[in-house]
Design a protein around this motif. Sequence first.
Motif, PDB file in Angstrom:
ATOM      1  N   ILE A 101       0.833  -1.208   0.000  1.00  0.00           N
ATOM      2  CA  ILE A 101       0.000   0.000   0.000  1.00  0.00           C
ATOM      3  C   ILE A 101       0.865   1.254   0.000  1.00  0.00           C
ATOM      4  CG2 ILE A 101      -1.664   1.327   1.355  1.00  0.00           C
ATOM      5  CD1 ILE A 101      -2.820  -1.345   2.326  1.00  0.00           C
ATOM      6  N   LEU A 102       1.895   1.287   0.864  1.00  0.00           N
ATOM      7  CA  LEU A 102       2.780   2.452   0.926  1.00  0.00           C
ATOM      8  C   LEU A 102       3.506   2.666  -0.399  1.00  0.00           C
ATOM      9  CD1 LEU A 102       4.322   1.955   4.497  1.00  0.00           C
ATOM     10  CD2 LEU A 102       2.727   3.752   3.791  1.00  0.00           C
ATOM     11  N   THR A 103       3.992   1.573  -0.985  1.00  0.00           N
ATOM     12  CA  THR A 103       4.667   1.677  -2.292  1.00  0.00           C
ATOM     13  C   THR A 103       3.718   2.229  -3.347  1.00  0.00           C
ATOM     14  OG1 THR A 103       6.071  -0.229  -1.754  1.00  0.00           O
ATOM     15  CG2 THR A 103       5.914   0.393  -4.068  1.00  0.00           C
ATOM     16  N   ALA A 104       2.497   1.689  -3.373  1.00  0.00           N
ATOM     17  CA  ALA A 104       1.511   2.120  -4.369  1.00  0.00           C
ATOM     18  C   ALA A 104       1.164   3.597  -4.212  1.00  0.00           C
ATOM     19  CB  ALA A 104       0.251   1.259  -4.247  1.00  0.00           C
ATOM     20  N   PRO A 317      12.138   1.806  -0.266  1.00  0.00           N
ATOM     21  CA  PRO A 317      12.780   2.006   1.037  1.00  0.00           C
ATOM     22  C   PRO A 317      11.833   2.541   2.107  1.00  0.00           C
ATOM     23  CG  PRO A 317      14.217   2.793  -0.712  1.00  0.00           C
ATOM     24  CD  PRO A 317      12.897   2.473  -1.349  1.00  0.00           C
ATOM     25  N   VAL A 318      10.991   3.513   1.753  1.00  0.00           N
ATOM     26  CA  VAL A 318      10.024   4.038   2.730  1.00  0.00           C
ATOM     27  C   VAL A 318       9.099   2.927   3.205  1.00  0.00           C
ATOM     28  CG1 VAL A 318       8.029   5.566   3.026  1.00  0.00           C
ATOM     29  CG2 VAL A 318      10.085   6.419   1.894  1.00  0.00           C
ATOM     30  N   ALA A 319       8.617   2.112   2.258  1.00  0.00           N
ATOM     31  CA  ALA A 319       7.718   1.012   2.603  1.00  0.00           C
ATOM     32  C   ALA A 319       8.406   0.000   3.515  1.00  0.00           C
ATOM     33  CB  ALA A 319       7.220   0.324   1.328  1.00  0.00           C
ATOM     34  N   SER A 323       7.360  -0.510   7.357  1.00  0.00           N
ATOM     35  CA  SER A 323       6.666  -1.789   7.559  1.00  0.00           C
ATOM     36  C   SER A 323       7.386  -2.706   8.526  1.00  0.00           C
ATOM     37  CB  SER A 323       6.497  -2.515   6.219  1.00  0.00           C
ATOM     38  OG  SER A 323       5.743  -1.746   5.322  1.00  0.00           O
ATOM     39  N   THR A 324       8.663  -2.455   8.765  1.00  0.00           N
ATOM     40  CA  THR A 324       9.447  -3.358   9.621  1.00  0.00           C
ATOM     41  C   THR A 324       9.927  -2.679  10.907  1.00  0.00           C
ATOM     42  OG1 THR A 324      11.450  -2.809   8.361  1.00  0.00           O
ATOM     43  CG2 THR A 324      10.214  -4.748   7.663  1.00  0.00           C
ATOM     44  N   ILE A 325       9.222  -1.633  11.343  1.00  0.00           N
ATOM     45  CA  ILE A 325       9.586  -0.957  12.598  1.00  0.00           C
ATOM     46  C   ILE A 325       9.473  -1.936  13.768  1.00  0.00           C
ATOM     47  CG2 ILE A 325       8.868   0.837  14.237  1.00  0.00           C
ATOM     48  CD1 ILE A 325       8.034   2.555  11.870  1.00  0.00           C
ATOM     49  N   ASN A 326      10.486  -1.970  14.604  1.00  0.00           N
ATOM     50  CA  ASN A 326      10.511  -2.826  15.808  1.00  0.00           C
ATOM     51  C   ASN A 326      10.350  -4.317  15.486  1.00  0.00           C
ATOM     52  OD1 ASN A 326      10.794  -0.549  17.492  1.00  0.00           O
ATOM     53  ND2 ASN A 326       8.561  -0.260  17.541  1.00  0.00           N
ATOM     54  N   MET A 327      10.908  -4.737  14.360  1.00  0.00           N
ATOM     55  CA  MET A 327      10.820  -6.153  13.996  1.00  0.00           C
ATOM     56  C   MET A 327      12.184  -6.832  13.928  1.00  0.00           C
ATOM     57  SD  MET A 327       7.692  -6.334  11.248  1.00  0.00           S
ATOM     58  CE  MET A 327       6.078  -5.655  11.662  1.00  0.00           C
ATOM     59  N   GLY A 328      13.192  -6.173  14.494  1.00  0.00           N
ATOM     60  CA  GLY A 328      14.489  -6.829  14.647  1.00  0.00           C
ATOM     61  C   GLY A 328      15.445  -6.709  13.482  1.00  0.00           C
ATOM     62  N   TYR A 329      15.151  -5.837  12.504  1.00  0.00           N
ATOM     63  CA  TYR A 329      16.064  -5.648  11.379  1.00  0.00           C
ATOM     64  C   TYR A 329      16.899  -4.398  11.615  1.00  0.00           C
ATOM     65  CZ  TYR A 329      13.149  -9.027   8.922  1.00  0.00           C
ATOM     66  OH  TYR A 329      12.450 -10.158   8.561  1.00  0.00           O
ATOM     67  N   LYS A 334      17.630  -3.517   6.410  1.00  0.00           N
ATOM     68  CA  LYS A 334      16.515  -2.804   5.777  1.00  0.00           C
ATOM     69  C   LYS A 334      16.921  -2.219   4.426  1.00  0.00           C
ATOM     70  CE  LYS A 334      14.006  -1.631  10.017  1.00  0.00           C
ATOM     71  NZ  LYS A 334      13.417  -0.565  10.851  1.00  0.00           N
ATOM     72  N   VAL A 335      18.154  -1.754   4.351  1.00  0.00           N
ATOM     73  CA  VAL A 335      18.658  -1.253   3.063  1.00  0.00           C
ATOM     74  C   VAL A 335      18.675  -2.376   2.035  1.00  0.00           C
ATOM     75  CG1 VAL A 335      20.704  -0.376   1.858  1.00  0.00           C
ATOM     76  CG2 VAL A 335      20.009   0.625   4.035  1.00  0.00           C
ATOM     77  N   PHE A 336      19.122  -3.553   2.470  1.00  0.00           N
ATOM     78  CA  PHE A 336      19.159  -4.684   1.542  1.00  0.00           C
ATOM     79  C   PHE A 336      17.751  -5.107   1.126  1.00  0.00           C
ATOM     80  CE2 PHE A 336      18.972  -9.266   0.736  1.00  0.00           C
ATOM     81  CZ  PHE A 336      19.809  -9.334  -0.374  1.00  0.00           C
ATOM     82  N   LEU A 337      16.822  -5.202   2.076  1.00  0.00           N
ATOM     83  CA  LEU A 337      15.431  -5.556   1.746  1.00  0.00           C
ATOM     84  C   LEU A 337      14.830  -4.543   0.775  1.00  0.00           C
ATOM     85  CD1 LEU A 337      14.051  -6.636   5.252  1.00  0.00           C
ATOM     86  CD2 LEU A 337      14.561  -8.119   3.315  1.00  0.00           C
ATOM     87  N   SER A 338      15.226  -3.282   0.916  1.00  0.00           N
ATOM     88  CA  SER A 338      14.740  -2.245   0.001  1.00  0.00           C
ATOM     89  C   SER A 338      15.253  -2.484  -1.411  1.00  0.00           C
ATOM     90  CB  SER A 338      15.189  -0.860   0.490  1.00  0.00           C
ATOM     91  OG  SER A 338      14.702  -0.593   1.783  1.00  0.00           O
ATOM     92  N   TRP A 339      16.552  -2.811  -1.509  1.00  0.00           N
ATOM     93  CA  TRP A 339      17.155  -2.995  -2.830  1.00  0.00           C
ATOM     94  C   TRP A 339      16.678  -4.284  -3.504  1.00  0.00           C
ATOM     95  CZ3 TRP A 339      19.357   0.050  -6.160  1.00  0.00           C
ATOM     96  CH2 TRP A 339      20.085  -0.485  -7.223  1.00  0.00           C
ATOM     97  N   ALA A 340      16.350  -5.283  -2.708  1.00  0.00           N
ATOM     98  CA  ALA A 340      16.006  -6.604  -3.262  1.00  0.00           C
ATOM     99  C   ALA A 340      14.522  -6.750  -3.596  1.00  0.00           C
ATOM    100  CB  ALA A 340      16.419  -7.699  -2.276  1.00  0.00           C
ATOM    101  N   GLY A 341      13.783  -5.647  -3.596  1.00  0.00           N
ATOM    102  CA  GLY A 341      12.355  -5.726  -3.938  1.00  0.00           C
ATOM    103  C   GLY A 341      12.150  -5.784  -5.445  1.00  0.00           C
ATOM    104  N   LEU A 342      12.425  -6.932  -6.037  1.00  0.00           N
ATOM    105  CA  LEU A 342      12.383  -7.078  -7.500  1.00  0.00           C
ATOM    106  C   LEU A 342      10.969  -7.025  -8.049  1.00  0.00           C
ATOM    107  CD1 LEU A 342      14.962  -9.953  -8.056  1.00  0.00           C
ATOM    108  CD2 LEU A 342      15.283  -7.530  -8.475  1.00  0.00           C
ATOM    109  N   ARG A 343      10.826  -6.361  -9.180  1.00  0.00           N
ATOM    110  CA  ARG A 343       9.576  -6.407  -9.947  1.00  0.00           C
ATOM    111  C   ARG A 343       9.771  -7.371 -11.107  1.00  0.00           C
ATOM    112  NH1 ARG A 343       9.430  -3.546  -5.500  1.00  0.00           N
ATOM    113  NH2 ARG A 343       7.335  -2.727  -5.176  1.00  0.00           N
TER     114      ARG A 343
END
Length: 487
Positions: A101-104, A317-319, A323-329, A334-343
Amino acid sequence: MEQTFNDYFILLSALLLIIGVLTTKFSSRIGVPALILFILVGMITGSDGLGFIPFDNPQMTQLIGIFALIIILFEGGLQTKWTTVKPVTKPALSLATLGVILTAVIVAFAAKIILGVTWLEGFLFGAIVGSTDAAAVFAVLKGQNIRERLGATLEAESGSNDPMAMFLTISIIQLMVIDNPSYWLLIGSFFWQMGIGLIIGLLLGKLATLAINRINLDSSGLYPVFALAFALLIYSLTDLIGASGLLAVYVAALVIGNSDLTYRQSIFRFNEGFAWMAQILMFTILGLLVFPSQLMTIDVIVKGLLLSIILVLVARPVAVFLSTINMGYDFKEKVFLSWAGLRGAVPIVLATFPMLAGIENSQLFFNVVFFVVLISALVQGSTIAMFAEKLGLTGPKKVEPPHSLELVSIGKANAEIIEFEVNKESDITNKPLAVIDFPKDVLVNAIIRSGELITPYGETEIQVGDVLYILVSRKSKKRLKEMLNQD
């Protein structure tokens, strides 16, 4: 004349499959995801390329795309270990819902300005590119030595966020074509689709597991077909009642893949090969549908690049961070999860929905979405491993075992051969076989140690890292697994 056409069609299909298979090997050497090369094969052989395959049918593309996604999600779910996914369920679901939703929303604002469309059309574009792609993520991460937790998060997210993107896309199209749409009905539809999809996936996954284990088919080759038939059945039944068929398929595959399953390896290997074929077919068809002369225009390139930059460097990255606040990352993760969001395929398949609904700017959307996917797969997909290494997020290198032994269920003898890798916690570690209290109807057939085959004798001592192949009757299988401390 008809016979000649059939011969050419079969010949062309064979060549495309051969090229697709060889492409996977070629892609790993040059560091480019195979899906890019599949798409290029389609573009080159299509109507606007060499003209070998005249194709311009969005409806057929959508059908093939959804069929392929069912197979890919099913195979991905089968291969996913619940013990790996369970710790990351919360962040993965947060990314799959709030993250989409945030990405959209962020992309929608950019699309409104860059594409010069209405707000509703901007949100439609954002919804189409809002989700990561299971086919792309599974293919790119396979064999990489990225930390297990991060890989599991990305795979679980990509396997479960397609329903959200599809729901948003269809809902916004309905808002655009229906005169007096009900917003409350759309909200209720969301909970229905996700909730019922989850429940049906769990129930029919357990039913499929029970059926596979209980039925005694004449040929072992029928079990993989039987399992795949359940995947198609689960999707269709769920979709017919208005729930999320893709979510149901992925959940059911998780249940089946993490259950004690007869003919397990036959089912897994068949679906792995079939999923590769589905990817080759899907991305080639998507390549056939696009016209390079329309795609490679200054207008599409500029707009596509701007939206790609915003999607990759701002929206994703914003999403992820929200989305992962206080989830141990930590920050690097988080930077890696942002970059690895493949379409990948999902946005392109979703881009056919506005075309079939007759939305005004649907062709522009399709071309720009296609360009965004190419940039994502080419830039992000080819640098994921390097990015993880630079951030220090790699784990032990994954090495495929050098031995090959087909694991089978011997239906007529009511017995199975199972595989067990010895670890430090195993009760049988550093013990000779003769002193291990195996059940009476258990036989250690072979031991693989450091890539070498060892013939087991009574005095053979079991060591950490040994791979044991054990013949066991089905009635003693549970006891053996308890003894070996297997899940």
